[in-house]
Design a protein around this motif. Structure first.
Motif, mmCIF file in Angstrom:
data_model
loop_
_atom_site.group_PDB
_atom_site.id
_atom_site.type_symbol
_atom_site.label_atom_id
_atom_site.label_comp_id
_atom_site.label_asym_id
_atom_site.label_seq_id
_atom_site.Cartn_x
_atom_site.Cartn_y
_atom_site.Cartn_z
ATOM 1 N N GLN A 24 -2.652 3.136 -2.124
ATOM 2 C CA GLN A 24 -1.832 4.353 -1.803
ATOM 3 C C GLN A 24 -0.812 4.254 -2.900
ATOM 4 O O GLN A 24 -0.630 5.358 -3.194
ATOM 5 N N GLN A 25 -0.194 3.120 -3.408
ATOM 6 C CA GLN A 25 0.755 3.198 -4.245
ATOM 7 C C GLN A 25 0.199 4.021 -5.442
ATOM 8 O O GLN A 25 1.213 4.563 -6.272
ATOM 9 N N HIS A 26 -1.132 3.565 -5.969
ATOM 10 C CA HIS A 26 -1.619 4.166 -7.341
ATOM 11 C C HIS A 26 -2.356 5.529 -6.878
ATOM 12 O O HIS A 26 -2.815 6.110 -8.050
ATOM 13 N N GLN A 27 -2.171 6.149 -5.570
ATOM 14 C CA GLN A 27 -2.667 7.335 -5.314
ATOM 15 C C GLN A 27 -4.151 7.449 -5.601
ATOM 16 O O GLN A 27 -4.605 8.552 -6.274
ATOM 17 N N ILE A 28 -4.782 6.319 -5.097
ATOM 18 C CA ILE A 28 -6.407 6.280 -5.446
ATOM 19 C C ILE A 28 -7.011 6.593 -4.163
ATOM 20 O O ILE A 28 -6.978 5.929 -3.209
ATOM 21 N N ALA A 29 -7.611 7.645 -4.134
ATOM 22 C CA ALA A 29 -8.535 8.200 -2.913
ATOM 23 C C ALA A 29 -9.686 7.337 -2.687
ATOM 24 O O ALA A 29 -10.127 6.664 -3.603
#
Length: 120
Positions: A24-29
């Motif tokens: 989530q922190q790295h905005q990885i779907a």
């Protein structure tokens, strides 16, 4: 080839929660699956086993299910028996268990390895 990252996680696992927070922190779907309710398929586990240096890396060796079976029983299993056991009991699988879009497998959570595999 998959369309998205698949992560198999257990909600009561602190390491899994850390891994999900990292994604989530790295905005990885990603697509999230409960490893107990919907464990990876036998074919996914077979592919993972081929990628990893040892099938032992697929096993959650500190888990209750693994201890109930016993290390000696797991060592004595054929590859097919090991895959059957893993596919039938998600708690036996080292978690989190992640499959990248290109089919690479990550087991456990090591931020530096995940960064190398997922942040390109």
């Amino acid at each position: 080839m998959l369309n998205s990252i698949r992560i198999y996680s257990y909600s009561r696992c602190a390491t899994c929660r850390k891994a999900l927070a990292w994604l989530q922190q790295h905005q990885i779907a990603h697509d999230l699956f409960d490893i107990v309710e919907t464990p990876p398929s036998r074919e996914m586990l077979r592919g993972a086993s081929k990628q990893l240096a040892s099938r032992k890396l697929l096993f959650n060796t500190s888990g209750v299910s693994y201890r109930a079976l016993g290390a000696d029983a797991v060592k004595a299993m054929s590859d097919d028996e090991a895959l059957d056991a893993l596919a039938s009991d998600g708690k036996l699988i080292k978690r989190p268990f992640l499959i990248t879009e290109n089919g690479s497998v990550l087991v456990g959570f090591k931020p530096e390895i995940w960064a190398e595999a997922l942040l390109r």
